[in-house]
Design an enzyme around this catalytic site. Structure first.
Site, PDB file in Angstrom:
ATOM      1  N   ASN A   1       0.826  -1.206   0.000  1.00  0.00           N
ATOM      2  CA  ASN A   1       0.000   0.000   0.000  1.00  0.00           C
ATOM      3  C   ASN A   1       0.859   1.255   0.000  1.00  0.00           C
ATOM      4  OD1 ASN A   1      -2.066  -1.786   0.105  1.00  0.00           O
ATOM      5  ND2 ASN A   1      -2.602  -1.419   2.250  1.00  0.00           N
TER       6      ASN A   1
ATOM      7  N   ASP B   1      -0.598   4.243   0.756  1.00  0.00           N
ATOM      8  CA  ASP B   1      -1.431   5.252   1.411  1.00  0.00           C
ATOM      9  C   ASP B   1      -0.858   5.815   2.708  1.00  0.00           C
ATOM     10  OD1 ASP B   1      -1.923   3.171   3.320  1.00  0.00           O
ATOM     11  OD2 ASP B   1      -3.716   2.518   2.223  1.00  0.00           O
TER      12      ASP B   1
ATOM     13  N   HIS C   1       5.962  -0.667  -2.628  1.00  0.00           N
ATOM     14  CA  HIS C   1       5.469   0.030  -3.825  1.00  0.00           C
ATOM     15  C   HIS C   1       5.548   1.550  -3.653  1.00  0.00           C
ATOM     16  CE1 HIS C   1       3.059  -3.740  -5.294  1.00  0.00           C
ATOM     17  NE2 HIS C   1       4.364  -3.855  -5.455  1.00  0.00           N
TER      18      HIS C   1
ATOM     19  N   THR D   1      -4.793  -8.907   0.164  1.00  0.00           N
ATOM     20  CA  THR D   1      -4.136  -8.783  -1.149  1.00  0.00           C
ATOM     21  C   THR D   1      -4.612  -9.892  -2.073  1.00  0.00           C
ATOM     22  OG1 THR D   1      -2.019  -8.738  -2.356  1.00  0.00           O
ATOM     23  CG2 THR D   1      -2.050 -10.005  -0.284  1.00  0.00           C
ATOM     24  N   SER D   2      -4.744  -9.535  -3.377  1.00  0.00           N
ATOM     25  CA  SER D   2      -5.142 -10.548  -4.352  1.00  0.00           C
ATOM     26  C   SER D   2      -3.955 -11.418  -4.729  1.00  0.00           C
ATOM     27  CB  SER D   2      -5.709  -9.866  -5.608  1.00  0.00           C
ATOM     28  OG  SER D   2      -4.723  -9.007  -6.165  1.00  0.00           O
TER      29      SER D   2
ATOM     30  N   ASN E   1      -9.005 -12.183   4.260  1.00  0.00           N
ATOM     31  CA  ASN E   1      -9.532 -11.634   3.023  1.00  0.00           C
ATOM     32  C   ASN E   1     -11.054 -11.805   3.009  1.00  0.00           C
ATOM     33  OD1 ASN E   1     -10.014 -11.124   0.123  1.00  0.00           O
ATOM     34  ND2 ASN E   1      -7.792 -11.362  -0.084  1.00  0.00           N
TER      35      ASN E   1
ATOM     36  N   ASP F   1     -12.630 -12.301   0.318  1.00  0.00           N
ATOM     37  CA  ASP F   1     -12.895 -13.249  -0.766  1.00  0.00           C
ATOM     38  C   ASP F   1     -11.908 -14.403  -0.623  1.00  0.00           C
ATOM     39  OD1 ASP F   1     -13.547 -14.507  -3.076  1.00  0.00           O
ATOM     40  OD2 ASP F   1     -12.648 -13.025  -4.415  1.00  0.00           O
TER      41      ASP F   1
HETATM   42  C1  BJW Z   1     -10.288  -7.340   1.622  1.00  0.00           C
HETATM   43  C2  BJW Z   1     -11.160  -6.384   2.060  1.00  0.00           C
HETATM   44  C3  BJW Z   1     -11.261  -6.256   3.437  1.00  0.00           C
HETATM   45  C4  BJW Z   1     -11.254  -6.302  -0.015  1.00  0.00           C
HETATM   46  N1  BJW Z   1     -10.523  -7.015   4.229  1.00  0.00           N
HETATM   47  N2  BJW Z   1      -9.568  -8.098   2.417  1.00  0.00           N
HETATM   48  C5  BJW Z   1       3.534  -9.534 -17.651  1.00  0.00           C
HETATM   49  C6  BJW Z   1       3.603  -8.300 -18.304  1.00  0.00           C
HETATM   50  C7  BJW Z   1       4.151  -7.164 -17.654  1.00  0.00           C
HETATM   51  C8  BJW Z   1       4.652  -7.256 -16.359  1.00  0.00           C
HETATM   52  C9  BJW Z   1       4.568  -8.475 -15.727  1.00  0.00           C
HETATM   53  C10 BJW Z   1       4.040  -9.596 -16.374  1.00  0.00           C
HETATM   54  N3  BJW Z   1       4.078 -10.642 -15.504  1.00  0.00           N
HETATM   55  C11 BJW Z   1       4.628 -10.218 -14.344  1.00  0.00           C
HETATM   56  C12 BJW Z   1       4.941  -8.911 -14.476  1.00  0.00           C
HETATM   57  C13 BJW Z   1       5.541  -8.072 -13.400  1.00  0.00           C
HETATM   58  C14 BJW Z   1       4.505  -7.114 -12.821  1.00  0.00           C
HETATM   59  C15 BJW Z   1       3.297  -7.905 -12.372  1.00  0.00           C
HETATM   60  O1  BJW Z   1       3.293  -8.556 -11.343  1.00  0.00           O
HETATM   61  N4  BJW Z   1       2.214  -7.864 -13.138  1.00  0.00           N
HETATM   62  C16 BJW Z   1       1.040  -8.702 -12.853  1.00  0.00           C
HETATM   63  C17 BJW Z   1      -0.178  -7.815 -12.683  1.00  0.00           C
HETATM   64  C18 BJW Z   1       0.915  -9.713 -13.962  1.00  0.00           C
HETATM   65  N5  BJW Z   1       5.169  -6.479 -11.704  1.00  0.00           N
HETATM   66  C19 BJW Z   1       5.837  -5.354 -11.872  1.00  0.00           C
HETATM   67  O2  BJW Z   1       5.879  -4.764 -12.931  1.00  0.00           O
HETATM   68  C20 BJW Z   1       6.602  -4.891 -10.667  1.00  0.00           C
HETATM   69  N6  BJW Z   1       7.936  -4.639 -11.027  1.00  0.00           N
HETATM   70  C21 BJW Z   1       8.761  -5.649 -11.329  1.00  0.00           C
HETATM   71  O3  BJW Z   1       8.423  -6.814 -11.307  1.00  0.00           O
HETATM   72  O4  BJW Z   1      10.031  -5.241 -11.647  1.00  0.00           O
HETATM   73  C22 BJW Z   1      11.041  -6.247 -11.784  1.00  0.00           C
HETATM   74  C23 BJW Z   1      11.856  -6.228 -10.530  1.00  0.00           C
HETATM   75  C24 BJW Z   1      11.419  -6.912  -9.431  1.00  0.00           C
HETATM   76  C25 BJW Z   1      12.176  -6.891  -8.293  1.00  0.00           C
HETATM   77  C26 BJW Z   1      13.353  -6.177  -8.251  1.00  0.00           C
HETATM   78  C27 BJW Z   1      13.774  -5.456  -9.353  1.00  0.00           C
HETATM   79  C28 BJW Z   1      13.009  -5.484 -10.495  1.00  0.00           C
HETATM   80  C29 BJW Z   1       6.008  -3.566 -10.172  1.00  0.00           C
HETATM   81  C30 BJW Z   1       4.627  -3.731  -9.654  1.00  0.00           C
HETATM   82  C31 BJW Z   1       4.082  -2.381  -9.205  1.00  0.00           C
HETATM   83  C32 BJW Z   1       2.619  -2.471  -8.822  1.00  0.00           C
HETATM   84  N7  BJW Z   1       2.101  -1.179  -8.719  1.00  0.00           N
HETATM   85  C33 BJW Z   1       0.754  -0.989  -8.240  1.00  0.00           C
HETATM   86  C34 BJW Z   1       0.407   0.509  -8.379  1.00  0.00           C
HETATM   87  C35 BJW Z   1       1.138   1.330  -7.308  1.00  0.00           C
HETATM   88  C36 BJW Z   1       0.862   2.764  -7.462  1.00  0.00           C
HETATM   89  C37 BJW Z   1      -0.567   3.121  -7.146  1.00  0.00           C
HETATM   90  O5  BJW Z   1      -1.072   2.807  -6.054  1.00  0.00           O
HETATM   91  O6  BJW Z   1      -1.197   3.739  -7.984  1.00  0.00           O
HETATM   92  O7  BJW Z   1       0.623  -1.422  -6.897  1.00  0.00           O
HETATM   93  S1  BJW Z   1      -0.458  -1.994  -9.106  1.00  0.00           S
HETATM   94  C38 BJW Z   1      -1.467  -2.292  -7.697  1.00  0.00           C
HETATM   95  O8  BJW Z   1      -1.451  -3.720  -7.418  1.00  0.00           O
HETATM   96  C39 BJW Z   1      -0.766  -1.590  -6.532  1.00  0.00           C
HETATM   97  C40 BJW Z   1      -0.904  -2.627  -5.451  1.00  0.00           C
HETATM   98  O9  BJW Z   1       0.057  -2.409  -4.444  1.00  0.00           O
HETATM   99  C41 BJW Z   1      -0.757  -3.920  -6.190  1.00  0.00           C
HETATM  100  C42 BJW Z   1      -1.319  -5.104  -5.465  1.00  0.00           C
HETATM  101  O10 BJW Z   1      -2.694  -4.993  -5.320  1.00  0.00           O
HETATM  102  P1  BJW Z   1      -3.413  -5.524  -3.996  1.00  0.00           P
HETATM  103  O11 BJW Z   1      -2.971  -4.733  -2.840  1.00  0.00           O
HETATM  104  O12 BJW Z   1      -3.282  -6.980  -3.910  1.00  0.00           O
HETATM  105  O13 BJW Z   1      -4.911  -5.069  -4.286  1.00  0.00           O
HETATM  106  P2  BJW Z   1      -6.054  -5.858  -5.115  1.00  0.00           P
HETATM  107  O14 BJW Z   1      -7.099  -4.878  -5.444  1.00  0.00           O
HETATM  108  O15 BJW Z   1      -5.483  -6.633  -6.218  1.00  0.00           O
HETATM  109  O16 BJW Z   1      -6.616  -6.913  -4.065  1.00  0.00           O
HETATM  110  C43 BJW Z   1      -7.300  -6.478  -2.905  1.00  0.00           C
HETATM  111  C44 BJW Z   1      -7.679  -7.718  -2.099  1.00  0.00           C
HETATM  112  O17 BJW Z   1      -8.289  -7.279  -0.896  1.00  0.00           O
HETATM  113  C45 BJW Z   1      -8.679  -8.631  -2.806  1.00  0.00           C
HETATM  114  O18 BJW Z   1      -8.222  -9.983  -2.684  1.00  0.00           O
HETATM  115  C46 BJW Z   1      -9.973  -8.438  -2.019  1.00  0.00           C
HETATM  116  O19 BJW Z   1     -10.767  -9.626  -1.954  1.00  0.00           O
HETATM  117  C47 BJW Z   1      -9.437  -8.089  -0.672  1.00  0.00           C
HETATM  118  N8  BJW Z   1     -10.318  -7.288   0.175  1.00  0.00           N
HETATM  119  N9  BJW Z   1     -11.758  -5.797   0.922  1.00  0.00           N
HETATM  120  C48 BJW Z   1      -9.692  -7.960   3.633  1.00  0.00           C
HETATM  121  N10 BJW Z   1     -12.133  -5.354   3.944  1.00  0.00           N
END
Ligand code: BJW
Length: 299
Positions: free
Chosen positions: A104, A106, A123, A235-236, A260, A262
């Site tokens: 996060n 935030d 992040h 997290t998803s 979670n 879900d």
């Molecule tokens: C509840 C709830 C409640 C609801 N209680 N639960 C193919 C093509 C291109 C790239 C890739 C590829 N395959 C892999 C990659 C790499 C890519 C990646 O993983 N992509 C996938 C999507 C396929 N990753 C990257 O590009 C990363 N960089 C990288 O790998 O560089 C190489 C490297 C690695 C290590 C060292 C050096 C180099 C960078 C990733 C950056 C992600 N950025 C974001 C945006 C941040 C800025 C912003 O906020 O605007 O980060 S994307 C977004 O997703 C954000 C989040 O942190 C992240 C994760 O999301 P999160 O937190 O899991 O949220 P949700 O919505 O997905 O899930 C919420 C969950 O909560 C759900 O399960 C609900 O059920 C649950 N929930 N209410 C408990 N009350």
């Protein structure tokens, strides 16, 4: 909550000496912030390719800044919830070796009193600003100014208004903006060049902060022994490399607890070293961690 699952989990929790929390957007839902994926998530109405990639910022920095201006405004208006407070209490216990890896941006974990020595914002943060020039390494932490420039004034309210009309916030860019109206790098400005600042978050395709990743690796590979437990919170698990930490802990023999809304029924039963707790993480964490942290008061 399944009583047997809770009892088994808490027995393991009390024995655990090395614990990791992997946090995602679900933890901040009860603070009023949206997730990214799912029916009420940001990416339902917002296109992440247009807003959360380096290319998006290169093409239209004004559009991206309006999005992050709204995100900063919403995060500042939000308050840490009891889930954040529970992790903060765990982070300050002297006898437990604990880190939180939060995806996060935030700032709510930091604001909840979490020990900063064991909090990793992998992040980045909405409140970090970085120069976009390759020649300049200006970076500013904890900038809570809102709005950041006069031109960004009001844009955050427009977003807020539209988000009230829909379960998922809707994207309607408010205005076209020139680079000169966006946050400027003070170092470049004083040397006579103009460079804009960008939000200090990690966009898709960008590297994560190496120092933080190295420190997390040190914790996971420590000579003090394997990690006993990873708490996977709201997290998803779709984004790499954050999602890889769960398997790394499991490979060391550590157990997994998922919090979670879900969640698969099969995960609730506590099979194969995985316990599932279905519901709001903000409500679940104070209850399940209670044997270690005691009572968590309402914020
Ligand atoms: C509840 C709830 C409640 C609801 N209680 N639960 C193919 C093509 C291109 C790239 C890739 C590829 N395959 C892999 C990659 C790499 C890519 C990646 O993983 N992509 C996938 C999507 C396929 N990753 C990257 O590009 C990363 N960089 C990288 O790998 O560089 C190489 C490297 C690695 C290590 C060292 C050096 C180099 C960078 C990733 C950056 C992600 N950025 C974001 C945006 C941040 C800025 C912003 O906020 O605007 O980060 S994307 C977004 O997703 C954000 C989040 O942190 C992240 C994760 O999301 P999160 O937190 O899991 O949220 P949700 O919505 O997905 O899930 C919420 C969950 O909560 C759900 O399960 C609900 O059920 C649950 N929930 N209410 C408990 N009350």
């Amino acid at each position: 909550m399944n009583k047997q699952t809770l009892a088994e989990f808490q027995e393991h929790l009390k024995k655990s000496r090395r614990i990791v929390a992997l946090v995602g957007a679900g933890l901040s839902v009860s603070s009023g912030l949206p997730t990214f994926r799912g029916a009420e998530g940001l990416w339902k109405n917002f296109n992440m390719i247009d807003l959360a990639t380096p290319d998006a910022f290169y093409i239209d920095p004004g559009l991206v800044w309006q999005f992050y201006s709204w995100r900063r405004y919403s995060a500042l208006a939000a308050k840490p919830n009891r889930g954040h407070l529970a992790l903060a209490k765990l982070s300050n216990l002297p006898q437990t070796n604990f880190i939180t890896i939060t995806q996060n941006v935030d700032g709510l974990s930091a604001r909840s009193g979490h020990n900063s020595d064991n909090l990793y914002e992998i992040h980045g943060s909405l409140f970090t600003l970085k120069c976009t020039s390759f020649m300049c390494n200006y970076i500013e932490y904890n900038n809570f100014k809102a709005p950041l420039t006069p031109a960004l004034r009001g844009t955050e309210h427009e977003f807020l208004k539209s988000s009230l009309d829909s379960e998922s916030p809707e994207f309607s860019p408010v205005k076209q903006m020139k680079d000169s109206e966006l946050p400027q790098c003070p170092v470049c400005k004083s040397s006579g060049t103009q460079s804009i600042l960008r939000p200090g978050v990690v966009w898709f395709g960008e590297s994560l902060p190496m120092q933080e990743l190295n420190e997390i690796d040190d914790f996971l590979e420590s000579e003090e022994g394997p990690v006993d437990l990873i708490l996977v919170i709201g997290t998803s698990g779709t984004v790499y490399p954050a999602n890889s930490y769960v398997d790394r802990v499991r490979l060391q023999g550590g157990k997994v607890a998922i919090f979670n809304t879900d969640i698969d029924e099969s995960e609730i039963e506590g099979k194969d070293g995985v316990w599932g707790f279905k519901g709001d993480a903000a409500e679940l964490l104070p209850v399940v961690l209670e044997p270690l942290i005691g009572e968590v008061k309402q914020p």
